[in-house]
Design a protein around this motif. Structure first.
Motif, PDB file in Angstrom:
ATOM      1  N   ILE A 159       0.857  -1.186   0.000  1.00 35.47           N
ATOM      2  CA  ILE A 159       0.000   0.000   0.000  1.00 35.47           C
ATOM      3  C   ILE A 159       0.893   1.236   0.000  1.00 35.47           C
ATOM      4  O   ILE A 159       1.844   1.318   0.779  1.00 35.47           O
ATOM      5  N   MET A 160       0.581   2.194  -0.866  1.00 33.51           N
ATOM      6  CA  MET A 160       1.248   3.501  -0.866  1.00 33.51           C
ATOM      7  C   MET A 160       0.345   4.492  -0.149  1.00 33.51           C
ATOM      8  O   MET A 160      -0.814   4.668  -0.529  1.00 33.51           O
ATOM      9  N   VAL A 161       0.865   5.145   0.894  1.00 33.81           N
ATOM     10  CA  VAL A 161       0.079   6.045   1.739  1.00 33.81           C
ATOM     11  C   VAL A 161       0.560   7.475   1.533  1.00 33.81           C
ATOM     12  O   VAL A 161       1.765   7.747   1.640  1.00 33.81           O
ATOM     13  N   ALA A 170       1.218   7.747  -8.099  1.00 29.71           N
ATOM     14  CA  ALA A 170       2.449   6.943  -8.152  1.00 29.71           C
ATOM     15  C   ALA A 170       2.162   5.505  -7.744  1.00 29.71           C
ATOM     16  O   ALA A 170       2.663   4.559  -8.362  1.00 29.71           O
ATOM     17  N   GLY A 171       1.367   5.329  -6.676  1.00 30.60           N
ATOM     18  CA  GLY A 171       0.991   3.988  -6.248  1.00 30.60           C
ATOM     19  C   GLY A 171       0.211   3.246  -7.316  1.00 30.60           C
ATOM     20  O   GLY A 171       0.505   2.083  -7.636  1.00 30.60           O
ATOM     21  N   LYS A 172      -0.777   3.924  -7.893  1.00 32.12           N
ATOM     22  CA  LYS A 172      -1.580   3.282  -8.946  1.00 32.12           C
ATOM     23  C   LYS A 172      -0.719   2.945 -10.157  1.00 32.12           C
ATOM     24  O   LYS A 172      -0.850   1.864 -10.751  1.00 32.12           O
ATOM     25  N   ASN A 173       0.158   3.874 -10.530  1.00 33.28           N
ATOM     26  CA  ASN A 173       1.032   3.622 -11.681  1.00 33.28           C
ATOM     27  C   ASN A 173       1.979   2.449 -11.450  1.00 33.28           C
ATOM     28  O   ASN A 173       2.378   1.760 -12.393  1.00 33.28           O
ATOM     29  N   ALA A 174       2.330   2.227 -10.190  1.00 35.14           N
ATOM     30  CA  ALA A 174       3.227   1.112  -9.851  1.00 35.14           C
ATOM     31  C   ALA A 174       2.468  -0.189  -9.592  1.00 35.14           C
ATOM     32  O   ALA A 174       3.091  -1.253  -9.499  1.00 35.14           O
ATOM     33  N   GLY A 175       1.155  -0.099  -9.429  1.00 33.64           N
ATOM     34  CA  GLY A 175       0.350  -1.303  -9.218  1.00 33.64           C
ATOM     35  C   GLY A 175       0.070  -1.658  -7.773  1.00 33.64           C
ATOM     36  O   GLY A 175      -0.365  -2.776  -7.474  1.00 33.64           O
ATOM     37  N   THR A 176       0.313  -0.716  -6.846  1.00 30.25           N
ATOM     38  CA  THR A 176       0.022  -0.985  -5.430  1.00 30.25           C
ATOM     39  C   THR A 176      -1.403  -0.565  -5.095  1.00 30.25           C
ATOM     40  O   THR A 176      -2.053   0.156  -5.848  1.00 30.25           O
ATOM     41  N   THR A 178      -3.639   1.888  -2.634  1.00 33.60           N
ATOM     42  CA  THR A 178      -3.334   3.260  -2.208  1.00 33.60           C
ATOM     43  C   THR A 178      -4.224   3.676  -1.046  1.00 33.60           C
ATOM     44  O   THR A 178      -5.374   3.243  -0.942  1.00 33.60           O
ATOM     45  N   ALA A 179      -3.668   4.527  -0.187  1.00 35.04           N
ATOM     46  CA  ALA A 179      -4.429   5.085   0.937  1.00 35.04           C
ATOM     47  C   ALA A 179      -4.161   6.582   1.003  1.00 35.04           C
ATOM     48  O   ALA A 179      -3.007   7.012   1.034  1.00 35.04           O
ATOM     49  N   GLY A 180      -5.229   7.377   1.011  1.00 32.90           N
ATOM     50  CA  GLY A 180      -5.097   8.819   1.150  1.00 32.90           C
ATOM     51  C   GLY A 180      -5.398   9.232   2.578  1.00 32.90           C
ATOM     52  O   GLY A 180      -6.250   8.622   3.235  1.00 32.90           O
ATOM     53  N   LYS A 195      -9.518   9.012  -5.789  1.00 32.29           N
ATOM     54  CA  LYS A 195     -10.021   7.647  -5.622  1.00 32.29           C
ATOM     55  C   LYS A 195      -8.982   6.637  -5.120  1.00 32.29           C
ATOM     56  O   LYS A 195      -8.748   5.590  -5.743  1.00 32.29           O
ATOM     57  N   PRO A 196      -8.348   6.943  -3.984  1.00 32.08           N
ATOM     58  CA  PRO A 196      -7.493   5.924  -3.363  1.00 32.08           C
ATOM     59  C   PRO A 196      -8.348   4.749  -2.892  1.00 32.08           C
ATOM     60  O   PRO A 196      -9.570   4.897  -2.703  1.00 32.08           O
ATOM     61  N   ASP A 197      -7.727   3.618  -2.679  1.00 38.97           N
ATOM     62  CA  ASP A 197      -8.482   2.444  -2.213  1.00 38.97           C
ATOM     63  C   ASP A 197      -9.026   2.664  -0.802  1.00 38.97           C
ATOM     64  O   ASP A 197     -10.085   2.129  -0.457  1.00 38.97           O
ATOM     65  N   TYR A 198      -8.300   3.432  -0.013  1.00 42.34           N
ATOM     66  CA  TYR A 198      -8.712   3.687   1.374  1.00 42.34           C
ATOM     67  C   TYR A 198      -8.509   5.170   1.698  1.00 42.34           C
ATOM     68  O   TYR A 198      -7.624   5.814   1.156  1.00 42.34           O
ATOM     69  N   ILE A 199      -9.357   5.683   2.604  1.00 44.79           N
ATOM     70  CA  ILE A 199      -9.151   7.011   3.184  1.00 44.79           C
ATOM     71  C   ILE A 199      -8.925   6.813   4.680  1.00 44.79           C
ATOM     72  O   ILE A 199      -9.722   6.161   5.355  1.00 44.79           O
ATOM     73  N   LEU A 200      -7.831   7.372   5.196  1.00 48.17           N
ATOM     74  CA  LEU A 200      -7.507   7.250   6.617  1.00 48.17           C
ATOM     75  C   LEU A 200      -7.910   8.528   7.340  1.00 48.17           C
ATOM     76  O   LEU A 200      -7.533   9.629   6.935  1.00 48.17           O
ATOM     77  N   GLU A 201      -8.676   8.380   8.420  1.00 46.74           N
ATOM     78  CA  GLU A 201      -9.019   9.546   9.245  1.00 46.74           C
ATOM     79  C   GLU A 201      -7.890   9.843  10.231  1.00 46.74           C
ATOM     80  O   GLU A 201      -7.678  10.980  10.629  1.00 46.74           O
TER      81      GLU A 201
END
Length: 213
Positions: A159-161, A170-176, A178-180, A195-201
């Motif tokens: 996961i790229m955070v 960058a995460g999507k382009n690399a295939g990981t 992602t978390a924003g 549209k990251p896979d996850y949003i962290l509060e």
């Protein structure tokens, strides 16, 4: 495939450098263009490299402006940098559970080391990929792929955070995955729009996402 690797942006994600960055830009720009810039003008400059930003302002004085910026930034670093809630505890827990941890940043190594040492996060990271280590900065996948290669991980395991669209792309382009982070200085809606896979509060939200290793 189960996640075993976490890659983090540094500024605005692990450590709160927003005030430092904004004040460094304002100092630099007021040196060359007195009273022409205010705080709100600086937000688009957070994320790209200094070279990219100053190239859009004055292509003939890029290196000179970078020097002015970095001098102020390093002098004020320990005064203006703070840590985000739950970051230290979360990174420590991930390390203790055996996750592979890396940092992928568009900063130069000297400045990165200052931030990691100040917050005592330097003890947890196996790999730190800085602007000095790559030909292409985020959102190009090169820095993410370089960190994964050094960690012996595949993109599917990672996961790229980050707090900026450069991190998510960058995460999507690399295939990981992602978390924003919702504490992005540009706002929750801004980071959500990519549209990251996850949003962290808060950073500890990562722990249930990755589960026990």
């Amino acid at each position: 495939m189960k996640i075993n690797t976490l890659l983090f942006d540094l500024d605005g994600t692990l450590i709160n450098t927003n005030d430092l960055i904004i004040e460094s830009f304002l100092h630099t720009l007021h040196t060359y263009y007195p009273d022409q810039y205010v705080r709100e003008d600086i937000l688009p400059f957070i994320g790209p490299t200094l070279y990219d930003t100053f190239s859009t302002i004055n292509p003939e004085k890029v290196e000179e402006m970078i020097t002015v910026y970095r001098k102020f930034n390093h002098e004020q670093h320990d005064v203006l940098v703070t840590e985000y809630e739950t970051v230290f505890e979360t990174v420590k827990a991930l390390k203790e559970q055996g996750f592979k941890l890396g940092i992928v940043t568009t900063k130069i190594r000297d400045t990165v080391n200052m931030g990691l040492k100040l917050t005592k996060l330097d003890q947890f990271f196996d790999v730190v990929v800085t602007l000095d280590d790559v030909e292409n900065a985020k959102p190009h996948p090169e820095p993410v792929l370089k960190a994964l290669e050094q960690l012996g991980s595949s993109p599917e395991e990672a996961i790229m955070v980050g707090d900026n669209h450069h991190d998510i792309e960058a995460g999507k382009n690399a295939g990981t995955k992602t978390a924003g982070v919702s504490w992005s200085v540009k706002g929750r809606e801004y980071i959500s729009s990519y549209k990251p896979d996850y949003i962290l509060e808060k950073m500890s939200d990562l722990l249930p996402i990755v589960g026990e290793k």
